[in-house]
Design a protein around this motif. Structure first.
Motif, PDB file in Angstrom:
ATOM      1  N   ALA A  47      21.401  71.081  32.138  1.00 36.28           N
ATOM      2  CA  ALA A  47      23.307  71.052  32.430  1.00 36.28           C
ATOM      3  C   ALA A  47      23.394  69.427  32.073  1.00 36.28           C
ATOM      4  CB  ALA A  47      23.098  71.168  33.905  1.00 36.28           C
ATOM      5  N   PRO A  48      24.436  69.161  31.632  1.00 40.38           N
ATOM      6  CA  PRO A  48      25.392  67.648  31.778  1.00 40.38           C
ATOM      7  C   PRO A  48      25.949  66.779  33.385  1.00 40.38           C
ATOM      8  CG  PRO A  48      26.775  68.621  30.724  1.00 40.38           C
ATOM      9  CD  PRO A  48      25.723  69.547  31.270  1.00 40.38           C
ATOM     10  N   TRP A  49      25.287  65.316  33.330  1.00 38.39           N
ATOM     11  CA  TRP A  49      25.137  65.456  34.799  1.00 38.39           C
ATOM     12  C   TRP A  49      26.030  63.910  35.398  1.00 38.39           C
ATOM     13  CZ3 TRP A  49      20.314  64.814  38.272  1.00 38.39           C
ATOM     14  CH2 TRP A  49      20.376  65.088  39.635  1.00 38.39           C
ATOM     15  N   LEU A  50      27.203  63.423  35.483  1.00 39.03           N
ATOM     16  CA  LEU A  50      27.552  62.248  35.332  1.00 39.03           C
ATOM     17  C   LEU A  50      27.589  61.451  36.734  1.00 39.03           C
ATOM     18  CD1 LEU A  50      28.615  63.919  32.680  1.00 39.03           C
ATOM     19  CD2 LEU A  50      30.584  62.073  33.543  1.00 39.03           C
ATOM     20  N   TRP A  51      27.157  59.841  35.951  1.00 40.02           N
ATOM     21  CA  TRP A  51      26.369  59.033  37.951  1.00 40.02           C
ATOM     22  C   TRP A  51      27.735  57.787  37.372  1.00 40.02           C
ATOM     23  CZ3 TRP A  51      23.815  60.090  42.111  1.00 40.02           C
ATOM     24  CH2 TRP A  51      23.306  60.965  42.464  1.00 40.02           C
ATOM     25  N   PHE A  52      28.610  57.911  38.455  1.00 39.66           N
ATOM     26  CA  PHE A  52      29.175  56.615  38.823  1.00 39.66           C
ATOM     27  C   PHE A  52      29.066  55.287  39.729  1.00 39.66           C
ATOM     28  CE2 PHE A  52      31.695  60.842  37.072  1.00 39.66           C
ATOM     29  CZ  PHE A  52      32.237  59.946  35.792  1.00 39.66           C
ATOM     30  N   LEU A  53      29.125  53.963  39.169  1.00 39.55           N
ATOM     31  CA  LEU A  53      28.355  53.113  39.842  1.00 39.55           C
ATOM     32  C   LEU A  53      29.639  51.918  39.902  1.00 39.55           C
ATOM     33  CD1 LEU A  53      26.591  51.444  41.512  1.00 39.55           C
ATOM     34  CD2 LEU A  53      25.694  50.508  39.743  1.00 39.55           C
ATOM     35  N   VAL A  54      30.472  51.708  41.319  1.00 37.92           N
ATOM     36  CA  VAL A  54      31.750  51.659  41.887  1.00 37.92           C
ATOM     37  C   VAL A  54      31.136  49.394  42.270  1.00 37.92           C
ATOM     38  CG1 VAL A  54      33.862  50.561  42.907  1.00 37.92           C
ATOM     39  CG2 VAL A  54      33.649  53.588  42.076  1.00 37.92           C
ATOM     40  N   VAL A  55      31.326  48.749  40.584  1.00 36.74           N
ATOM     41  CA  VAL A  55      31.010  47.760  41.531  1.00 36.74           C
ATOM     42  C   VAL A  55      32.322  46.670  41.485  1.00 36.74           C
ATOM     43  CG1 VAL A  55      30.453  45.023  40.326  1.00 36.74           C
ATOM     44  CG2 VAL A  55      29.345  47.503  39.472  1.00 36.74           C
ATOM     45  N   TRP A  56      32.725  46.043  42.751  1.00 35.48           N
ATOM     46  CA  TRP A  56      33.943  45.505  43.110  1.00 35.48           C
ATOM     47  C   TRP A  56      33.764  44.031  42.529  1.00 35.48           C
ATOM     48  CZ3 TRP A  56      37.087  48.817  44.658  1.00 35.48           C
ATOM     49  CH2 TRP A  56      36.991  49.646  45.228  1.00 35.48           C
ATOM     50  N   ILE A  57      35.468  43.776  42.364  1.00 33.87           N
ATOM     51  CA  ILE A  57      34.821  41.715  41.975  1.00 33.87           C
ATOM     52  C   ILE A  57      34.631  40.785  41.828  1.00 33.87           C
ATOM     53  CG2 ILE A  57      37.070  40.725  43.165  1.00 33.87           C
ATOM     54  CD1 ILE A  57      37.213  41.155  39.565  1.00 33.87           C
ATOM     55  N   ASP A  58      33.725  40.717  43.541  1.00 35.43           N
ATOM     56  CA  ASP A  58      32.923  39.950  44.393  1.00 35.43           C
ATOM     57  C   ASP A  58      31.422  40.548  44.465  1.00 35.43           C
ATOM     58  OD1 ASP A  58      32.655  42.020  45.686  1.00 35.43           O
ATOM     59  OD2 ASP A  58      33.520  41.386  47.721  1.00 35.43           O
ATOM     60  N   GLY A  59      31.537  41.226  42.944  1.00 36.38           N
ATOM     61  CA  GLY A  59      30.121  41.571  42.621  1.00 36.38           C
ATOM     62  C   GLY A  59      29.149  42.857  43.451  1.00 36.38           C
ATOM     63  N   ARG A  60      29.681  43.116  45.085  1.00 36.58           N
ATOM     64  CA  ARG A  60      29.447  44.147  45.838  1.00 36.58           C
ATOM     65  C   ARG A  60      29.389  45.204  45.249  1.00 36.58           C
ATOM     66  NH1 ARG A  60      32.143  43.984  50.937  1.00 36.58           N
ATOM     67  NH2 ARG A  60      34.293  43.081  49.667  1.00 36.58           N
ATOM     68  N   ARG A  61      28.701  46.407  45.671  1.00 36.60           N
ATOM     69  CA  ARG A  61      28.373  47.567  44.377  1.00 36.60           C
ATOM     70  C   ARG A  61      28.462  48.937  45.898  1.00 36.60           C
ATOM     71  NH1 ARG A  61      24.054  47.176  40.215  1.00 36.60           N
ATOM     72  NH2 ARG A  61      24.691  45.106  39.257  1.00 36.60           N
ATOM     73  N   GLU A  62      29.247  50.191  45.507  1.00 35.21           N
ATOM     74  CA  GLU A  62      29.365  50.518  45.612  1.00 35.21           C
ATOM     75  C   GLU A  62      27.518  52.022  45.608  1.00 35.21           C
ATOM     76  OE1 GLU A  62      30.832  51.850  48.551  1.00 35.21           O
ATOM     77  OE2 GLU A  62      32.559  49.680  48.341  1.00 35.21           O
ATOM     78  N   PHE A  63      27.243  52.572  46.687  1.00 33.88           N
ATOM     79  CA  PHE A  63      26.420  53.102  46.392  1.00 33.88           C
ATOM     80  C   PHE A  63      26.960  54.319  45.242  1.00 33.88           C
ATOM     81  CE2 PHE A  63      24.932  53.109  50.986  1.00 33.88           C
ATOM     82  CZ  PHE A  63      24.091  52.918  50.669  1.00 33.88           C
ATOM     83  N   PRO A  64      25.643  54.739  44.180  1.00 31.33           N
ATOM     84  CA  PRO A  64      26.561  55.795  42.987  1.00 31.33           C
ATOM     85  C   PRO A  64      26.745  57.030  43.819  1.00 31.33           C
ATOM     86  CG  PRO A  64      24.260  55.105  42.922  1.00 31.33           C
ATOM     87  CD  PRO A  64      24.442  54.335  44.360  1.00 31.33           C
TER      88      PRO A  64
END
Length: 136
Positions: A47-64
């Motif tokens: 089954a397909p599984w999509l993962w997303f990652l947010v990267v803020w303009i200052d380079g910090r990242r959220e958890f996927p």
């Protein structure tokens, strides 16, 4: 009115979402990017599984974070050109019994406008952001 339980993505094959990148903006101001990879779940088989990652303009990242069918709740927002997410998380120190621990606290809720980057621009942005599949 509630949203239907099932959702049919704009690209049912999901291939256009793999290594896709969108800009995250508020009132036209760039705040960051959201990137996506498409993988497969072990159950139900393939089954397909999509993962997303947010990267803020200052380079910090959220958890996927993940999304999967049949509801595709994140994907239905992305297909509609927005993402209900939150402002950048901050790390806070808390006491738990006799220990100090660090926890991430989400910023305030925010509705972001999205713009999908073309495949060639997304490839360059993927490199600029230092993204790799194993980060999702």
């Amino acid at each position: 009115m509630t949203e239907p339980r099932d959702y049919e993505p704009l690209d049912p094959s999901l291939s256009s979402y793999h290594h896709a990148v969108w800009t995250l903006s508020v009132d036209g101001e760039l705040r960051g990017h959201v990137a996506c990879v498409v993988s497969e779940m072990m159950f139900p088989r393939r089954a397909p599984w999509l993962w997303f990652l947010v990267v803020w303009i200052d380079g910090r990242r959220e958890f996927p974070f993940e999304d999967y069918g049949s509801g595709w709740y994140t994907l239905r927002e992305i297909d509609a050109g927005f993402l209900d997410y939150h402002l950048p998380s901050v790390t806070a120190e808390r006491r738990f019994l006799w220990r100090r621990i660090r926890v991430d606290q989400h910023g305030a809720p925010q509705k972001f406008e999205l713009e999908k980057l073309s495949a060639s621009v997304a490839r360059r942005r993927w490199e600029e952001l230092g993204l790799s599949d194993d980060q999702f």
